[in-house]
Design an enzyme around this catalytic site. Sequence first.
Site, PDB file in Angstrom:
ATOM      1  CB  SER A 103      -0.893  -0.028   1.243  1.00 54.07           C
ATOM      2  OG  SER A 103      -1.267   1.281   1.611  1.00 54.07           O
ATOM      3  N   GLY A 104       0.491   2.203  -0.867  1.00 51.72           N
ATOM      4  CA  GLY A 104       1.186   3.492  -0.886  1.00 51.72           C
ATOM      5  C   GLY A 104       0.946   4.259   0.401  1.00 51.72           C
ATOM      6  CG  LEU A 105      -2.536   5.168   3.856  1.00 50.73           C
ATOM      7  CD1 LEU A 105      -2.328   6.666   4.026  1.00 50.73           C
ATOM      8  CD2 LEU A 105      -3.996   4.796   4.131  1.00 50.73           C
ATOM      9  CG  ASP A 153      -0.836   7.849   0.024  1.00 54.53           C
ATOM     10  OD1 ASP A 153       0.077   7.585  -0.776  1.00 54.53           O
ATOM     11  OD2 ASP A 153      -1.949   7.310  -0.003  1.00 54.53           O
ATOM     12  CG  ASP A 184      -0.980   2.107  -3.998  1.00 48.66           C
ATOM     13  OD1 ASP A 184      -1.118   2.618  -5.121  1.00 48.66           O
ATOM     14  OD2 ASP A 184      -1.385   2.629  -2.942  1.00 48.66           O
ATOM     15  CG  ASP A 239       1.301   6.294  -5.296  1.00 48.72           C
ATOM     16  OD1 ASP A 239       0.370   5.672  -4.739  1.00 48.72           O
ATOM     17  OD2 ASP A 239       2.277   6.734  -4.685  1.00 48.72           O
ATOM     18  CD  GLU A 271      -3.793   6.532  -7.213  1.00 52.15           C
ATOM     19  OE1 GLU A 271      -3.506   5.511  -6.538  1.00 52.15           O
ATOM     20  OE2 GLU A 271      -4.165   7.601  -6.691  1.00 52.15           O
ATOM     21  CE  LYS A 322      -1.817   9.070  -3.824  1.00 53.76           C
ATOM     22  NZ  LYS A 322      -1.958   7.620  -3.724  1.00 53.76           N
ATOM     23  CG  ASN A 381      -5.357   8.145   0.791  1.00 57.06           C
ATOM     24  OD1 ASN A 381      -6.554   8.141   1.064  1.00 57.06           O
ATOM     25  ND2 ASN A 381      -4.634   7.042   0.761  1.00 57.06           N
ATOM     26  CB  SER A 382      -8.778   7.691  -2.895  1.00 55.01           C
ATOM     27  OG  SER A 382      -7.898   7.240  -3.884  1.00 55.01           O
TER      28      SER A 382
HETATM   29  C1  SPV Z   1      -3.441   2.579  -0.538  1.00 59.14           C
HETATM   30  O1  SPV Z   1      -3.579   1.632   0.254  1.00 59.14           O
HETATM   31  O2  SPV Z   1      -2.475   3.304  -0.540  1.00 59.14           O
HETATM   32  C2  SPV Z   1      -4.499   2.845  -1.493  1.00 59.14           C
HETATM   33  C3  SPV Z   1      -5.846   2.490  -1.173  1.00 59.14           C
HETATM   34  O3  SPV Z   1      -4.199   3.418  -2.512  1.00 59.14           O
HETATM   35  S1  SPV Z   1      -6.597   3.896  -0.568  1.00 59.14           S
HETATM   36  O4  SPV Z   1      -5.891   4.324   0.588  1.00 59.14           O
HETATM   37  O5  SPV Z   1      -7.937   3.496  -0.287  1.00 59.14           O
HETATM   38  O6  SPV Z   1      -6.554   4.913  -1.589  1.00 59.14           O
HETATM   39 MG    MG Z   2      -2.436   4.279  -2.489  1.00 56.13          MG
END
Ligand code: SPV
Ligand code: MG
Length: 544
Positions: free
Chosen positions: A48-50, A60, A87, A89, A116, A122, A124-125
Site C-alpha cells: 500500500s502506498g498509504l 501519501d 500500489d 500510485d 491510478e 497524487k 490519497n483518495s
Molecule cells: C493505498 O492503500 O495506498 C491505497 C488504497 O491506494 S486507498 O488508501 O484506499 O486509496
Molecule cells: Mg495508495
Amino acid sequence: MSSIPSISPSSQFRKLLLSNQLEFICEAHNGLSAKIVQEAGFLGIWASGLSISAQFGVRDNNEASWTQVLENLEFMSDATTIPILLDGDTGYGNFNNMQRLVRKLEQRKIAAVCIEDKLFPKTNSFIKGNAQPMADMQEFCGKIKAGKDAQSDQDFSIIARVEAFICGWGLAEALRRAEAYHQAGADGILIHSALSVPDEILAFKQEWGNRCPIVIVPTKYYATPTDVFRQHGISMVIWANHMLRTAVAAMQKTARTLKEDEQLLSIEDKVAPVSEIFRLQNAAELQVAEDRYLPKGAEGTAAIVLAASRGKELGELTELQPKTMVKIQGIPILSHIVDAYNAVGIKDIVVVRGYKKETVNLPNLTYVDNDDFEDTGELDSLLKGLQFLKGPAKDTIISYGDVLFNKYIPQSLCQETADCVIFVDSNWQEQSSYARLGGFTECSIPNSRRAFNAKIFLKQLGDNLPKESIHGVWMGFLKVSPVAATLIIEVIAELLAKPGNCKAGIPQLLQELVKRNHPIRVLYTAGHWLDINSLEDVVQAGNF
Ligand code: SPV
Ligand code: MG
C-alpha cells in the site's frame, strides 16, 4: 525465505486474479509485516502506498521517492514467497517512468503493479477526493500500454485503477475509462469508492459484466458482508491498510502506558516476546550458518578450572581460602587465569570448587561444587565439570586452579583441531615444580626444529620415565573436543570404579587414553606458565 516456490510470484498472482472465486490480499508495508501476512495464510500482498509512506512517517503524496518505495519492496519480497501487488500510485511520472518502474519491479520479483488515473504527485483518495483532478484518459492508456510493452515476464500484471467515483464523476465516466484501460491492455480494473456503502462498485460491476477481473478496496464500505462481493462476481478484495492501523493502535497504547507507568511489568504480557521477533527474522538460520562457515575461534570454546583442593603446602595462606584464591600481585590466582582465558575470547568458564568453596566467588564464572573434595581427586572434579557442561557441546580446555599461564597457551589450544591436545614444556629441567604434576612425557618427536609444524603425539606419561626418553613435562592443560569429552566421561567413570582409585588424577586419565590408543596431540612450548606449588612460587609469581 529459504524455500523456493515452484511457481513465480507473477504467475501466482495471475492465477489469483483469474481464479473463479473471490480472492483476498492483505496490506503490508515492510519486510516484517509482509512475512506476518504470509504466515497468516494470505496468498498475496498489497504493498500500500498509504501504509508505506506512513511507516516512513511521510504523507501519501509521493513524498517518499519511488526508489525508496522500491527499496522497501525489496525487503518485502526477500521476506516472502507470495506475490506482491504494488500500489504504484500514478506510475511516478509519464509512460517513460512507468516503463522503468516495471523493469525494476520485475528485477525484484514483484508480481504486479496497480496505477491510478490521477496526476503526479497524487493525494490519497480519502482526502478531498472530489477536488482531485484526473489524468487525461488517452495519456493514461499510453502509460498502461508502455508498461505492458516493458514487461519481460509474460505473467507480470498491470491493474488499472479507476478513480472516477473518488473524483466525483458518475458511472458512465467510470465505465468509459475502465473500458479504455482494458483495451489498452490492463490485466484487471480496480474500481475505487469512498462511500460507506458498496453501491458505486456494485453498480459498476453490474454494467461491466465479465470483461476482465474487478478488484476492490472496501476500506470505507467495510460493513458490507463479503458474500455480497462474492455474489457480484468480484475477483479480488484488498484489505488495504489494516496491518499499519493495527500496529499504530498497539504502539500508541504501549507508548502511553510506558510513559505513565515508568515500568515494564504491565506491558510485558501484551507485547510479542523477543523470541518471536527472532523467529520472524529467521535468526535460527543464521546460527546454523555460523556453525558452518565461521572459523571455530575461542568464542566457541569452554574452560574447566579444577580448583577444589586446599593447597596445604602454602600453609597459612590457604587456611581460610583455597590456593586458587591466593593473591599474586594483588589479585587471586583464579583472576589471573580468568583474564588469560578472557583475553582470547573464552567466557564460558566452569570452576570446580571444594575447599572453602564460599570464598571462591569471582563474578561471571559458573561454579560446580565437589563437596567430597577431601576424599576424591582431580578426576572426580573433572567428571563433575564435564557432566555439568552436558557433554559438553563445545571444545573444552581443562586446566588447574593453581597454574598461571600466558594467553598464548589457550590461544594455541583453540587453534589446534585434534580431539585431544595437551601442552608439554620441553624446558622441564628448569621447572622446579614438575614433580608435583607427575607428568614427564615421551612424545613421538622431541622438541627441536624438526618438531616445528609437525604433528606430534604423546607416547607415554608418568613419574618414572627413564631420563633419556623424557621430552618434557605435561603442563596441566588438556583440550578436548565434544567427541573426546564423551569418551573421557566414560573412561573416568571406569577408572574411578576401580578399587583404590578414587583420588586418581588427570595423568592417569592420559595414561589410560594412550593405553587405549587414543591419539593425544602434543604442543610444545618453553615457559609461558607457572605452577604455584610453594611459598617460593608465590614470591616468584610476582614476576610472572
Ligand atoms: C493505498 O492503500 O495506498 C491505497 C488504497 O491506494 S486507498 O488508501 O484506499 O486509496
Ligand atoms: Mg495508495
